[in-house]
Design a protein around this motif. Structure first.
Motif, PDB file in Angstrom:
ATOM      1  N   GLN A 158       0.844  -1.185   0.000  1.00 24.16           N
ATOM      2  CA  GLN A 158       0.000   0.000   0.000  1.00 24.16           C
ATOM      3  C   GLN A 158       0.888   1.246   0.000  1.00 24.16           C
ATOM      4  N   ALA A 159       0.594   2.178  -0.897  1.00 23.81           N
ATOM      5  CA  ALA A 159       1.393   3.385  -0.985  1.00 23.81           C
ATOM      6  C   ALA A 159       1.239   4.230   0.269  1.00 23.81           C
ATOM      7  N   GLN A 160       2.335   4.802   0.714  1.00 25.54           N
ATOM      8  CA  GLN A 160       2.312   5.560   1.959  1.00 25.54           C
ATOM      9  C   GLN A 160       3.374   6.641   1.940  1.00 25.54           C
ATOM     10  N   LEU A 161       3.036   7.782   2.531  1.00 27.78           N
ATOM     11  CA  LEU A 161       3.987   8.871   2.734  1.00 27.78           C
ATOM     12  C   LEU A 161       4.029   9.176   4.222  1.00 27.78           C
ATOM     13  N   VAL A 162       5.232   9.264   4.784  1.00 24.45           N
ATOM     14  CA  VAL A 162       5.380   9.522   6.208  1.00 24.45           C
ATOM     15  C   VAL A 162       6.338  10.689   6.410  1.00 24.45           C
ATOM     16  N   GLU A 163       5.826  11.750   7.011  1.00 27.20           N
ATOM     17  CA  GLU A 163       6.622  12.934   7.270  1.00 27.20           C
ATOM     18  C   GLU A 163       7.311  12.846   8.632  1.00 27.20           C
ATOM     19  N   SER A 164       8.433  13.548   8.741  1.00 27.45           N
ATOM     20  CA  SER A 164       9.145  13.646  10.017  1.00 27.45           C
ATOM     21  C   SER A 164       9.924  14.951  10.040  1.00 27.45           C
ATOM     22  N   GLY A 165      10.370  15.339  11.231  1.00 28.12           N
ATOM     23  CA  GLY A 165      11.241  16.497  11.369  1.00 28.12           C
ATOM     24  C   GLY A 165      10.591  17.748  11.900  1.00 28.12           C
ATOM     25  N   GLY A 166       9.298  17.712  12.135  1.00 27.71           N
ATOM     26  CA  GLY A 166       8.639  18.884  12.679  1.00 27.71           C
ATOM     27  C   GLY A 166       9.041  19.129  14.129  1.00 27.71           C
ATOM     28  N   GLY A 167       8.679  20.306  14.621  1.00 23.58           N
ATOM     29  CA  GLY A 167       8.995  20.633  16.011  1.00 23.58           C
ATOM     30  C   GLY A 167       8.823  22.104  16.275  1.00 23.58           C
ATOM     31  N   LEU A 168       9.369  22.534  17.406  1.00 25.34           N
ATOM     32  CA  LEU A 168       9.289  23.917  17.855  1.00 25.34           C
ATOM     33  C   LEU A 168      10.631  24.603  17.594  1.00 25.34           C
ATOM     34  N   VAL A 169      10.566  25.770  16.979  1.00 25.90           N
ATOM     35  CA  VAL A 169      11.773  26.522  16.673  1.00 25.90           C
ATOM     36  C   VAL A 169      11.495  28.007  16.853  1.00 25.90           C
ATOM     37  N   GLN A 170      12.525  28.743  17.215  1.00 23.11           N
ATOM     38  CA  GLN A 170      12.365  30.188  17.348  1.00 23.11           C
ATOM     39  C   GLN A 170      12.403  30.864  15.982  1.00 23.11           C
ATOM     40  N   ALA A 171      11.781  32.017  15.912  1.00 18.76           N
ATOM     41  CA  ALA A 171      11.815  32.801  14.679  1.00 18.76           C
ATOM     42  C   ALA A 171      13.267  33.061  14.273  1.00 18.76           C
ATOM     43  N   GLY A 172      13.520  32.921  12.981  1.00 21.53           N
ATOM     44  CA  GLY A 172      14.871  33.057  12.458  1.00 21.53           C
ATOM     45  C   GLY A 172      15.634  31.755  12.376  1.00 21.53           C
ATOM     46  N   GLY A 173      15.088  30.720  12.991  1.00 21.57           N
ATOM     47  CA  GLY A 173      15.747  29.417  13.004  1.00 21.57           C
ATOM     48  C   GLY A 173      15.445  28.591  11.765  1.00 21.57           C
ATOM     49  N   SER A 174      15.924  27.348  11.803  1.00 21.18           N
ATOM     50  CA  SER A 174      15.786  26.442  10.657  1.00 21.18           C
ATOM     51  C   SER A 174      15.255  25.085  11.112  1.00 21.18           C
TER      52      SER A 174
ATOM     53  N   ARG B  23      14.438  21.020   9.111  1.00 20.31           N
ATOM     54  CA  ARG B  23      14.450  20.220   7.898  1.00 20.31           C
ATOM     55  C   ARG B  23      13.408  19.116   8.035  1.00 20.31           C
ATOM     56  N   LEU B  24      12.444  19.127   7.154  1.00 20.13           N
ATOM     57  CA  LEU B  24      11.419  18.095   7.125  1.00 20.13           C
ATOM     58  C   LEU B  24      11.800  17.024   6.106  1.00 20.13           C
ATOM     59  N   SER B  25      11.409  15.810   6.405  1.00 17.41           N
ATOM     60  CA  SER B  25      11.621  14.706   5.467  1.00 17.41           C
ATOM     61  C   SER B  25      10.322  13.954   5.256  1.00 17.41           C
ATOM     62  N   CYS B  26      10.227  13.342   4.101  1.00 22.22           N
ATOM     63  CA  CYS B  26       9.053  12.532   3.765  1.00 22.22           C
ATOM     64  C   CYS B  26       9.561  11.250   3.122  1.00 22.22           C
ATOM     65  N   ALA B  27       9.207  10.129   3.726  1.00 18.64           N
ATOM     66  CA  ALA B  27       9.615   8.827   3.201  1.00 18.64           C
ATOM     67  C   ALA B  27       8.442   8.187   2.478  1.00 18.64           C
ATOM     68  N   ALA B  28       8.689   7.785   1.241  1.00 19.91           N
ATOM     69  CA  ALA B  28       7.650   7.154   0.431  1.00 19.91           C
ATOM     70  C   ALA B  28       7.878   5.645   0.371  1.00 19.91           C
ATOM     71  N   SER B  29       6.796   4.909   0.402  1.00 21.13           N
ATOM     72  CA  SER B  29       6.876   3.461   0.280  1.00 21.13           C
ATOM     73  C   SER B  29       5.660   2.948  -0.469  1.00 21.13           C
ATOM     74  N   GLY B  30       5.804   1.761  -1.067  1.00 23.66           N
ATOM     75  CA  GLY B  30       4.680   1.150  -1.764  1.00 23.66           C
ATOM     76  C   GLY B  30       4.346   1.761  -3.100  1.00 23.66           C
ATOM     77  N   LEU B  31       5.237   2.562  -3.649  1.00 23.46           N
ATOM     78  CA  LEU B  31       5.008   3.173  -4.957  1.00 23.46           C
ATOM     79  C   LEU B  31       6.339   3.301  -5.696  1.00 23.46           C
ATOM     80  N   THR B  32       6.246   3.476  -7.011  1.00 22.99           N
ATOM     81  CA  THR B  32       7.450   3.716  -7.812  1.00 22.99           C
ATOM     82  C   THR B  32       7.748   5.208  -7.748  1.00 22.99           C
ATOM     83  N   PHE B  33       8.697   5.561  -6.913  1.00 24.08           N
ATOM     84  CA  PHE B  33       8.909   6.952  -6.526  1.00 24.08           C
ATOM     85  C   PHE B  33       9.165   7.857  -7.729  1.00 24.08           C
ATOM     86  N   THR B  34       9.908   7.365  -8.697  1.00 26.59           N
ATOM     87  CA  THR B  34      10.265   8.214  -9.842  1.00 26.59           C
ATOM     88  C   THR B  34       9.096   8.452 -10.788  1.00 26.59           C
TER      89      THR B  34
END
Length: 128
Positions: free
Chosen positions: A1-17, A19-30
């Protein structure tokens, strides 16, 4: 089954950075163009950025242009969103989305209705 799973969110102060990631599975990514959308409390889901299957073309919302960068790793089936110079207005749940590659136009990729698959989202909170 095709699935997308995000990670990397959180609390940050203004001006900060973050990086979010998304892992795909169950599909031909390209076979898919990838996008990030976001939804702030009480607001509609809005387009952030998109990338073609080949990494060669990208689109950005005006509000994030120059601050956010989308990239993808087709060997790892992942798409990332590097967010710099974050502002309180960037606070939202960020969603990863996939659309069949033939849909990769500026108009289609900016519409939630253009996406074929969604992740469940990751919360980004930017404090002032």
């Amino acid at each position: 089954q095709a699935q997308l799973v995000e990670s990397g969110g959180g609390l940050v102060q203004a001006g900060g950075s973050l990086r979010l990631s998304c892992a795909a599975s169950g599909l031909t990514f390209t076979r898919y163009a990838m996008a990030w959308f976001r939804q702030a409390p009480g607001k509609e889901r809005e387009f952030v950025t998109a990338i073609a299957w080949s990494n060669s073309n990208t689109y950005y919302a005006e509000s994030v242009k120059g601050r956010f960068t989308i990239s993808r790793d087709n060997a790892e089936n992942t798409v990332s969103l590097q967010m710099n110079s974050l502002e309180p207005e960037d606070t939202a749940v960020y969603y990863c989305a996939a659309a069949m590659s033939w849909k990769f136009t500026s108009a289609t990729m900016r519409r939630t209705s253009g996406m074929d698959l969604w992740g469940k989202g990751t919360l980004v909170t930017v404090s002032s």
